[in-house]
Design a protein around this motif. Structure first.
Motif, PDB file in Angstrom:
ATOM      1  N   TRP A  73     -14.811  68.268 -28.123  1.00 22.10           N
ATOM      2  CA  TRP A  73     -14.022  69.805 -27.578  1.00 22.10           C
ATOM      3  C   TRP A  73     -15.145  70.574 -26.707  1.00 22.10           C
ATOM      4  CZ3 TRP A  73      -9.484  70.093 -29.115  1.00 22.10           C
ATOM      5  CH2 TRP A  73      -9.269  69.863 -30.146  1.00 22.10           C
ATOM      6  N   ILE A  74     -16.400  70.449 -26.417  1.00 20.08           N
ATOM      7  CA  ILE A  74     -16.817  70.749 -25.108  1.00 20.08           C
ATOM      8  C   ILE A  74     -16.065  70.079 -24.287  1.00 20.08           C
ATOM      9  CG2 ILE A  74     -19.134  71.208 -23.906  1.00 20.08           C
ATOM     10  CD1 ILE A  74     -20.461  71.123 -26.412  1.00 20.08           C
ATOM     11  N   THR A  75     -16.627  69.331 -23.848  1.00 23.84           N
ATOM     12  CA  THR A  75     -15.581  68.260 -22.732  1.00 23.84           C
ATOM     13  C   THR A  75     -13.754  68.764 -22.565  1.00 23.84           C
ATOM     14  OG1 THR A  75     -16.988  66.625 -23.169  1.00 23.84           O
ATOM     15  CG2 THR A  75     -14.910  66.219 -21.419  1.00 23.84           C
ATOM     16  N   VAL A  76     -13.383  69.160 -23.464  1.00 19.05           N
ATOM     17  CA  VAL A  76     -11.849  69.310 -23.974  1.00 19.05           C
ATOM     18  C   VAL A  76     -11.970  70.783 -22.730  1.00 19.05           C
ATOM     19  CG1 VAL A  76     -10.106  70.373 -25.070  1.00 19.05           C
ATOM     20  CG2 VAL A  76     -11.093  67.928 -25.939  1.00 19.05           C
ATOM     21  N   ALA A  77     -12.812  71.548 -23.259  1.00 22.63           N
ATOM     22  CA  ALA A  77     -12.439  73.047 -22.973  1.00 22.63           C
ATOM     23  C   ALA A  77     -12.776  73.075 -21.156  1.00 22.63           C
ATOM     24  CB  ALA A  77     -13.831  73.385 -23.380  1.00 22.63           C
TER      25      ALA A  77
ATOM     26  N   MET B  36     -20.593  49.077 -26.751  1.00 23.81           N
ATOM     27  CA  MET B  36     -19.476  49.193 -25.862  1.00 23.81           C
ATOM     28  C   MET B  36     -19.045  50.581 -26.333  1.00 23.81           C
ATOM     29  SD  MET B  36     -15.942  46.983 -25.340  1.00 23.81           S
ATOM     30  CE  MET B  36     -14.921  47.593 -24.556  1.00 23.81           C
ATOM     31  N   ASN B  37     -18.735  51.749 -25.159  1.00 28.91           N
ATOM     32  CA  ASN B  37     -18.909  53.114 -24.882  1.00 28.91           C
ATOM     33  C   ASN B  37     -17.162  52.855 -25.071  1.00 28.91           C
ATOM     34  OD1 ASN B  37     -20.776  53.928 -25.493  1.00 28.91           O
ATOM     35  ND2 ASN B  37     -21.658  53.984 -23.506  1.00 28.91           N
ATOM     36  N   LEU B  38     -16.318  53.147 -25.474  1.00 28.91           N
ATOM     37  CA  LEU B  38     -15.019  53.359 -25.764  1.00 28.91           C
ATOM     38  C   LEU B  38     -14.257  54.884 -25.067  1.00 28.91           C
ATOM     39  CD1 LEU B  38     -13.451  52.222 -28.943  1.00 28.91           C
ATOM     40  CD2 LEU B  38     -13.678  50.488 -26.540  1.00 28.91           C
ATOM     41  N   SER B  39     -15.324  55.765 -24.882  1.00 27.29           N
ATOM     42  CA  SER B  39     -15.292  56.966 -24.234  1.00 27.29           C
ATOM     43  C   SER B  39     -15.647  57.000 -22.770  1.00 27.29           C
ATOM     44  CB  SER B  39     -14.993  58.102 -24.967  1.00 27.29           C
ATOM     45  OG  SER B  39     -14.284  59.354 -24.654  1.00 27.29           O
ATOM     46  N   PRO B  40     -16.012  57.583 -22.052  1.00 21.07           N
ATOM     47  CA  PRO B  40     -16.911  58.069 -21.128  1.00 21.07           C
ATOM     48  C   PRO B  40     -17.510  59.298 -21.408  1.00 21.07           C
ATOM     49  CG  PRO B  40     -14.184  58.235 -20.258  1.00 21.07           C
ATOM     50  CD  PRO B  40     -14.399  57.332 -21.256  1.00 21.07           C
ATOM     51  N   ASP B  41     -16.561  59.640 -22.135  1.00 22.12           N
ATOM     52  CA  ASP B  41     -17.356  61.449 -23.253  1.00 22.12           C
ATOM     53  C   ASP B  41     -19.095  60.648 -22.989  1.00 22.12           C
ATOM     54  OD1 ASP B  41     -14.681  62.554 -22.234  1.00 22.12           O
ATOM     55  OD2 ASP B  41     -14.895  62.724 -24.787  1.00 22.12           O
TER      56      ASP B  41
ATOM     57  N   SER C  60     -10.106  59.204 -21.270  1.00 21.90           N
ATOM     58  CA  SER C  60     -11.148  59.845 -22.743  1.00 21.90           C
ATOM     59  C   SER C  60      -9.842  60.780 -23.165  1.00 21.90           C
ATOM     60  CB  SER C  60     -12.302  60.915 -22.272  1.00 21.90           C
ATOM     61  OG  SER C  60     -12.437  62.121 -22.485  1.00 21.90           O
ATOM     62  N   LEU C  61      -9.652  60.714 -24.584  1.00 28.61           N
ATOM     63  CA  LEU C  61      -9.374  61.240 -25.254  1.00 28.61           C
ATOM     64  C   LEU C  61      -9.370  62.757 -24.680  1.00 28.61           C
ATOM     65  CD1 LEU C  61      -7.470  61.823 -27.451  1.00 28.61           C
ATOM     66  CD2 LEU C  61      -9.187  61.266 -29.213  1.00 28.61           C
ATOM     67  N   SER C  62     -10.613  63.239 -24.790  1.00 28.45           N
ATOM     68  CA  SER C  62     -11.104  65.169 -24.594  1.00 28.45           C
ATOM     69  C   SER C  62      -9.996  64.658 -23.770  1.00 28.45           C
ATOM     70  CB  SER C  62     -12.504  64.707 -23.952  1.00 28.45           C
ATOM     71  OG  SER C  62     -13.141  64.436 -25.458  1.00 28.45           O
ATOM     72  N   THR C  63      -9.645  64.411 -22.011  1.00 31.83           N
ATOM     73  CA  THR C  63      -8.921  64.889 -21.415  1.00 31.83           C
ATOM     74  C   THR C  63      -7.908  64.770 -21.833  1.00 31.83           C
ATOM     75  OG1 THR C  63     -11.087  63.493 -20.116  1.00 31.83           O
ATOM     76  CG2 THR C  63      -8.441  64.076 -18.938  1.00 31.83           C
ATOM     77  N   THR C  64      -7.048  63.799 -22.152  1.00 34.28           N
ATOM     78  CA  THR C  64      -5.816  63.875 -22.400  1.00 34.28           C
ATOM     79  C   THR C  64      -4.923  65.285 -23.713  1.00 34.28           C
ATOM     80  OG1 THR C  64      -5.718  61.780 -23.934  1.00 34.28           O
ATOM     81  CG2 THR C  64      -5.511  61.274 -22.028  1.00 34.28           C
TER      82      THR C  64
ATOM     83  N   LEU D 241       1.641  63.690 -26.731  1.00 33.57           N
ATOM     84  CA  LEU D 241       1.439  63.826 -25.361  1.00 33.57           C
ATOM     85  C   LEU D 241      -0.047  62.955 -25.096  1.00 33.57           C
ATOM     86  CD1 LEU D 241       2.695  66.650 -23.647  1.00 33.57           C
ATOM     87  CD2 LEU D 241       3.272  64.752 -22.590  1.00 33.57           C
ATOM     88  N   ALA D 242      -0.719  64.068 -25.880  1.00 36.06           N
ATOM     89  CA  ALA D 242      -2.300  63.429 -25.926  1.00 36.06           C
ATOM     90  C   ALA D 242      -2.596  61.549 -26.034  1.00 36.06           C
ATOM     91  CB  ALA D 242      -3.403  64.011 -26.704  1.00 36.06           C
ATOM     92  N   ILE D 243      -2.280  61.600 -27.498  1.00 39.55           N
ATOM     93  CA  ILE D 243      -2.523  60.003 -27.806  1.00 39.55           C
ATOM     94  C   ILE D 243      -1.815  58.967 -26.990  1.00 39.55           C
ATOM     95  CG2 ILE D 243      -2.234  58.632 -29.933  1.00 39.55           C
ATOM     96  CD1 ILE D 243      -4.168  61.125 -30.128  1.00 39.55           C
ATOM     97  N   ARG D 244      -0.437  59.215 -26.573  1.00 37.75           N
ATOM     98  CA  ARG D 244       0.099  58.236 -25.755  1.00 37.75           C
ATOM     99  C   ARG D 244      -0.536  58.101 -23.919  1.00 37.75           C
ATOM    100  NH1 ARG D 244       5.052  60.859 -24.237  1.00 37.75           N
ATOM    101  NH2 ARG D 244       6.032  60.143 -26.309  1.00 37.75           N
ATOM    102  N   LEU D 245      -0.558  58.802 -23.735  1.00 39.12           N
ATOM    103  CA  LEU D 245      -1.836  58.954 -22.564  1.00 39.12           C
ATOM    104  C   LEU D 245      -3.142  58.722 -22.594  1.00 39.12           C
ATOM    105  CD1 LEU D 245      -1.615  59.061 -19.153  1.00 39.12           C
ATOM    106  CD2 LEU D 245      -2.667  61.523 -19.767  1.00 39.12           C
ATOM    107  N   TYR D 246      -3.520  59.289 -23.326  1.00 36.23           N
ATOM    108  CA  TYR D 246      -5.262  58.559 -23.857  1.00 36.23           C
ATOM    109  C   TYR D 246      -4.929  56.711 -24.592  1.00 36.23           C
ATOM    110  CZ  TYR D 246      -8.679  56.885 -27.400  1.00 36.23           C
ATOM    111  OH  TYR D 246     -10.181  56.314 -27.869  1.00 36.23           O
TER     112      TYR D 246
END
Lengths: 254, 229
Positions: free
Chosen positions: A5-9, B1-6, B107-111, B161-166
C-alpha cells in the motif's frame, strides 16, 4: 501477488505528478500550438480570401478603367477625325475661296491689261491712220488734213443749221476742241465760216490731249464733230470680220 | 523468483527503500517528460513544425479524437487524465523489451494505484461536471433499489481495471521468464513481440475504460433522468 500500500500511495502520487508534468510540458504546448496554428491558418485563409477579393475588385476596377479608356479613346478618335474633317473642309473652302479671288483678281488684271492694250492699240491705230491719211492726202491732193477736216466739219454745219441754231439758243460762245493745236489758217477759216452762220457767237479754240484726233464743235447744248474714233471702230469691225473669215499670209481673203 | 517488482529494492534514500516499481515509474516519468520538454521547447507559431513535433501532435490528437469518440465531446481535463494513463501504461509496457527494465505495470500496486486513481477521478469529474447532488443522484438511477448495485458496480470497475492490467502484464512477464528457461533462444523473441502487442492493447483498453467511466459520470443528464423526481 500482494499489494504494497505504500507503493500504491507512491504510485498514485507519481501518476498525479506525471499528469501535471504532461499537462504542463506536453498537452498544453501541443494543443495550444495546434490551436494557434489553426487560428493562424484561418487568419491566413481569411487574409487570402480578402486579398483575392481585393485583387478581384482591383482587377474589375482595372478592367472598367481600360474599358473607359477604350471608350474615351474611341470618342477622342472620332472627335479628332470629325475636327480634322471639318478643318480640312474649312481649309479647302478657304483655299477655294482664295483661288477664286486670285482667279478673279487675275482675270480683272487680265481684262484691265487687255483694255489698256486695246486703248493703246486704238490710240496707236488712230495715230497711224491719221498719219497715213495726212500723208496720202498730201501726196495725192497736196492738202492738209486739218484743213480738210475743218472743211468737212463746216460742210456738215450747213444742213444742220436750223438744229444748231435752236440748240445754240442764247449761247454767246462756241468751243472748238482738238487733240493738238490747229494751224492758224485752219483756225482762221473755221472762225470765218462759223461767224458767217452765227455772227453773235465768239469762237474759242481749246486743246484736249485726251480727245481722239479730229475736231469737235460745241455750241450751247449741240455738239458736232469729226474724229478718227468712228474710223477706229470701223477698223476694229473690219479686222474682226477679216479674222473671223480667215486671211492668209499674203493678205488675200479666201 | 519475484513475481512483483515491489519486492526488489533498487536503492535507499534517507533510509527509505525505493523498490523497482517506483524506480522504473520515475524512469518512465523522466522519459515522457524529457521527450515532451525537448520536443516542445521551440514550439512557437513562427517556427515550422519538425517531424518529432508532428509525431507528438499525431499522438496527442489521436488520443483526443479517441476520447471525443467515446465521450462525445472534447474535454481537456479528461484528455490530461486518460491520455496520461495511456501514455504511462503504453510506454511502461513497450519498455518491456529493454533488458533489465521491469515494467511498473507488472506490479499489482501500480495497477491498483491506477485503478484507484480512476475510481477517485470518476466521482471527482462527476461532481465537477454535475455538482454533488447531480452526481449522487446517478447512484439511485433508475430507482433507489439500484443504490447498492451501483456502489458495487463502481468498485468492481476499479478492481477489474486493476486486475485486468496487472494480470496481462504480469502474466506476460512471468510466461516470458518461464519460457526463457525452457527455450532461451526462440520463445523470448516471440513473447516480447506478443508482449508489445498486448501491452499496447492493454494501455488502450485501460485508457478507454477509464474514459468511458469518467464520461459516463460527467455526461449531461438525459431527458428521462431530468423527468425522474
Amino acid at each position: 501477488m500482494s499489494i504494497d500500500w505504500i507503493t500504491v500511495a507512491a504510485q498514485i502520487a507519481n501518476f498525479l505528478v506525471l499528469v501535471w508534468l504532461l499537462k504542463r510540458f506536453l498537452y498544453r504546448p501541443i494543443l495550444d500550438g495546434i490551436d494557434a496554428r489553426e487560428v493562424e491558418i484561418r487568419q491566413r485563409m481569411q487574409e487570402a480570401v480578402q486579398a483575392k477579393e481585393q485583387a478581384q475588385s482591383v482587377e474589375q476596377a482595372y478592367q472598367d478603367k481600360v474599358q473607359a479608356l477604350n471608350v474615351a479613346q474611341s470618342q477622342m478618335t472620332e472627335t479628332i477625325r470629325k475636327t480634322a474633317e471639318e478643318q480640312r473642309d474649312v481649309l479647302l473652302a478657304e483655299a477655294q475661296k482664295r483661288l477664286n479671288q486670285e482667279h478673279a483678281t487675275w482675270q480683272a488684271h487680265l481684262d484691265d491689261e487687255a483694255q489698256k492694250y486695246i486703248e493703246k492699240m486704238h490710240k496707236a491705230g488712230a495715230q497711224a491712220l491719221l498719219l497715213l491719211t495726212r500723208k496720202a492726202l498730201k501726196d495725192l491732193a497736196d492738202e492738209d488734213l486739218e484743213a480738210r477736216i475743218a472743211h468737212h466739219l463746216v460742210g456738215k454745219i450747213k444742213p444742220m443749221l436750223p438744229d444748231l441754231g435752236r440748240a445754240a439758243g442764247r449761247a454767246s460762245e462756241a468751243v472748238i476742241t482738238s487733240q493738238a493745236t490747229l494751224p492758224v489758217t485752219v483756225e482762221g477759216e473755221l472762225t470765218t465760216r462759223l461767224q458767217r452762220y452765227f455772227p453773235q457767237i465768239a469762237i474759242r479754240f481749246e486743246v484736249n490731249e485726251k480727245q481722239a484726233p479730229g475736231i469737235v464743235l460745241r455750241i450751247g447744248g449741240a455738239e458736232l464733230e469729226w474724229t478718227v474714233a468712228s474710223y477706229i471702230d470701223s477698223l476694229d469691225a473690219v479686222m474682226q470680220e477679216q479674222l473671223a473669215t480667215g486671211i492668209d499670209a499674203t493678205g488675200k481673203v479666201p | 523468483m519475484n513475481l512483483s517488482p515491489d519486492q526488489t529494492v533498487v536503492f535507499s534514500a534517507w533510509g527509505i527503500p525505493i523498490n523497482a516499481t517506483v524506480f522504473y515509474t520515475w524512469v518512465v516519468m523522466v522519459l515522457l517528460t524529457g521527450v515532451a520538454i525537448v520536443i516542445t521547447r521551440n514550439l512557437r507559431p513562427d517556427v515550422p513544425p519538425n517531424r518529432w513535433r508532428t509525431t507528438l501532435e499525431v499522438i496527442v490528437q489521436g488520443i483526443e479524437s479517441q476520447i471525443e469518440e467515446v465521450a462525445g465531446r472534447r474535454e481537456r481535463h479528461l484528455l490530461y487524465f486518460a491520455g496520461t494513463l495511456f501514455l504511462f501504461v503504453a510506454v511502461s509496457n513497450l519498455l518491456l523489451v529493454v533488458p533489465g527494465f521491469a515494467p511498473p505495470t507488472a506490479s499489482l500496486s501500480t495497477t491498483t494505484a491506477l485503478a484507484l486513481s480512476v475510481l477517485i477521478a470518476v466521482p471527482l469529474f462527476g461532481i465537477t461536471s454535475r455538482g454533488l447532488g447531480g452526481y449522487l443522484k446517478t447512484y439511485i438511477q433508475p430507482s433507489f433499489i439500484m443504490l447498492p448495485f451501483n456502489i458495487i458496480s463502481e468498485f468492481s470497475r476499479g478492481i477489474s481495471l486493476a486486475i485486468r492490467l496487472y494480470g496481462n502484464i504480469m502474466s506476460g512477464a512471468v510466461i516470458a521468464a518461464i519460457l526463457l528457461s525452457v527455450a532461451p533462444f526462440f520463445f523470448p523473441v516471440v513473447m516480447d513481440v506478443l508482449g508489445l502487442l498486448t501491452g499496447l492493447i492493454q494501455a488502450y483498453i485501460f485508457a478507454i475504460l477509464a474514459t468511458v467511466y469518467i464520461s459516463g459520470a460527467t455526461a449531461p443528464p438525459s431527458n428521462s433522468e431530468k423527468e425522474t423526481p
